[in-house]
Design a protein around this motif. Structure first.
Motif, PDB file in Angstrom:
ATOM      1  N   HIS A  16      35.829  47.570 -48.677  1.00 45.41           N
ATOM      2  CA  HIS A  16      37.171  47.013 -48.502  1.00 45.41           C
ATOM      3  C   HIS A  16      37.114  45.599 -47.942  1.00 45.41           C
ATOM      4  O   HIS A  16      37.807  44.691 -48.434  1.00 45.41           O
ATOM      5  N   ALA A  19      35.887  43.234 -50.593  1.00 43.24           N
ATOM      6  CA  ALA A  19      36.885  43.036 -51.647  1.00 43.24           C
ATOM      7  C   ALA A  19      38.037  42.156 -51.186  1.00 43.24           C
ATOM      8  O   ALA A  19      38.522  41.303 -51.937  1.00 43.24           O
ATOM      9  N   ASP A  20      38.490  42.352 -49.951  1.00 39.30           N
ATOM     10  CA  ASP A  20      39.666  41.628 -49.468  1.00 39.30           C
ATOM     11  C   ASP A  20      39.348  40.236 -48.932  1.00 39.30           C
ATOM     12  O   ASP A  20      40.176  39.330 -49.041  1.00 39.30           O
ATOM     13  N   GLN A  24      37.945  38.083 -52.810  1.00 41.20           N
ATOM     14  CA  GLN A  24      39.335  37.774 -53.156  1.00 41.20           C
ATOM     15  C   GLN A  24      39.614  36.325 -52.753  1.00 41.20           C
ATOM     16  O   GLN A  24      39.587  35.988 -51.574  1.00 41.20           O
ATOM     17  N   HIS A  41      42.010  42.740 -58.889  1.00 39.03           N
ATOM     18  CA  HIS A  41      41.638  43.049 -57.508  1.00 39.03           C
ATOM     19  C   HIS A  41      41.296  44.536 -57.363  1.00 39.03           C
ATOM     20  O   HIS A  41      40.336  44.900 -56.682  1.00 39.03           O
ATOM     21  N   ILE A  44      37.857  45.157 -58.662  1.00 36.11           N
ATOM     22  CA  ILE A  44      36.850  44.702 -57.692  1.00 36.11           C
ATOM     23  C   ILE A  44      36.689  45.730 -56.574  1.00 36.11           C
ATOM     24  O   ILE A  44      35.566  46.055 -56.174  1.00 36.11           O
ATOM     25  N   VAL A  45      37.808  46.257 -56.076  1.00 29.63           N
ATOM     26  CA  VAL A  45      37.755  47.286 -55.029  1.00 29.63           C
ATOM     27  C   VAL A  45      36.996  48.511 -55.538  1.00 29.63           C
ATOM     28  O   VAL A  45      36.121  49.052 -54.835  1.00 29.63           O
ATOM     29  N   LEU A  48      33.120  47.690 -55.940  1.00 26.59           N
ATOM     30  CA  LEU A  48      32.412  47.573 -54.664  1.00 26.59           C
ATOM     31  C   LEU A  48      32.347  48.912 -53.929  1.00 26.59           C
ATOM     32  O   LEU A  48      31.333  49.239 -53.312  1.00 26.59           O
ATOM     33  N   THR A  49      33.424  49.698 -54.015  1.00 19.14           N
ATOM     34  CA  THR A  49      33.427  51.010 -53.362  1.00 19.14           C
ATOM     35  C   THR A  49      32.436  51.953 -54.036  1.00 19.14           C
ATOM     36  O   THR A  49      31.697  52.683 -53.358  1.00 19.14           O
ATOM     37  N   ALA A  64      40.619  52.914 -54.819  1.00 19.36           N
ATOM     38  CA  ALA A  64      41.082  51.707 -55.500  1.00 19.36           C
ATOM     39  C   ALA A  64      42.561  51.816 -55.886  1.00 19.36           C
ATOM     40  O   ALA A  64      43.320  50.848 -55.750  1.00 19.36           O
TER      41      ALA A  64
END
Length: 237
Positions: A16, A19-20, A24, A41, A44-45, A48-49, A64
């Motif tokens: 998280h 991603a944020d 981002q 977005h 991407i979350v 990565l998760t 996500a």
């Protein structure tokens, strides 16, 4: 919460934060009202998760979807002029933390069933450190900026574009590192150095002086909380 659930929560938290705050861009934040940007977005979350969990796709997809729903609520429900203030930011991040916690209870074995499980003892300390560093530095920027936003127009010191943001990132990174290496006394020298460098600017204008003091204390406080929380988590591991 079991040890498996804590490990799963840590993996999701790191994903998280990446991603944020790392993957981002400001352009993505500005254009998030466009469905395709919001969807990007979310992808991407998810990616990565899934990587952080070692291939557990269903938990990554659920997280996500929840992430996109929270971001959509903030984007479309909060008026644009208030979106960068402190309370929407903290509410948004708190909602993400709640969904991560719920997922850890729902699927505590998500990390343990992934490809990284055998290396968890080696991976957890650097994951904690990286999560703490991002929280202290990049995640602290919007928080401090949101706190100071109502006063920015009437007390913003003249200077280079984005200089304040870069200074804040550097000072929070230094504070984090000083705490982590067991040298918090060095923070006093950092405060003294910043006071000397800002002295000529702030002594001429009370509003600018108060603006700088509040912003500095908020930035230092955020970094200290993140650093000591990270150190406590690493020591308890």
């Amino acid at each position: 919460m079991t040890e498996q659930a804590i490990t799963t929560a840590l993996a999701c938290l790191l994903a998280h934060l990446l991603a944020d705050f790392v993957f981002q861009t400001n352009a993505m934040v500005t254009a998030k009202r466009k469905p395709q940007v919001l969807l990007l977005h979310g992808v991407i979350v998810f990616t990565l998760t899934a990587l952080a969990l070692g291939g557990s796709l269903i938990p990554a997809a659920l997280l996500a979807l929840a992430h996109v729903a929270i971001d959509a609520a903030k984007t479309y429900a909060v008026p644009e002029q208030h979106r960068e203030r402190l309370w929407p930011y903290l509410t948004d991040q708190a909602a993400h933390l709640v969904t991560i916690t719920l997922l850890a209870f729902y699927a505590p074995e998500a990390f343990a069933s992934g490809i990284w499980a055998a290396h968890s003892t080696t991976l957890i300390p650097p994951a904690l450190f990286l999560a703490g560093l991002i929280t202290a530095t990049l995640a602290g920027g919007p928080a401090v900026g949101g706190l100071m936003l109502p006063h920015k127009a009437q007390a913003q010191p003249d200077g280079l574009d984005n200089a304040g943001r870069i200074i804040g990132l550097l000072e929070r990174a230094l504070i984090f590192l000083m705490v982590m290496i067991g040298e918090p006394a060095g923070i006093g020298f950092l405060i003294a150095a910043k006071s000397i460098l800002r002295f000529d600017t702030v002594k001429k204008n009370q509003k600018i002086s108060e603006y700088v003091i509040i912003g500095t204390l908020a930035s230092f406080g955020w970094a200290l909380i993140a650093a000591f929380a990270t150190k406590a988590a690493m020591n308890s591991h």
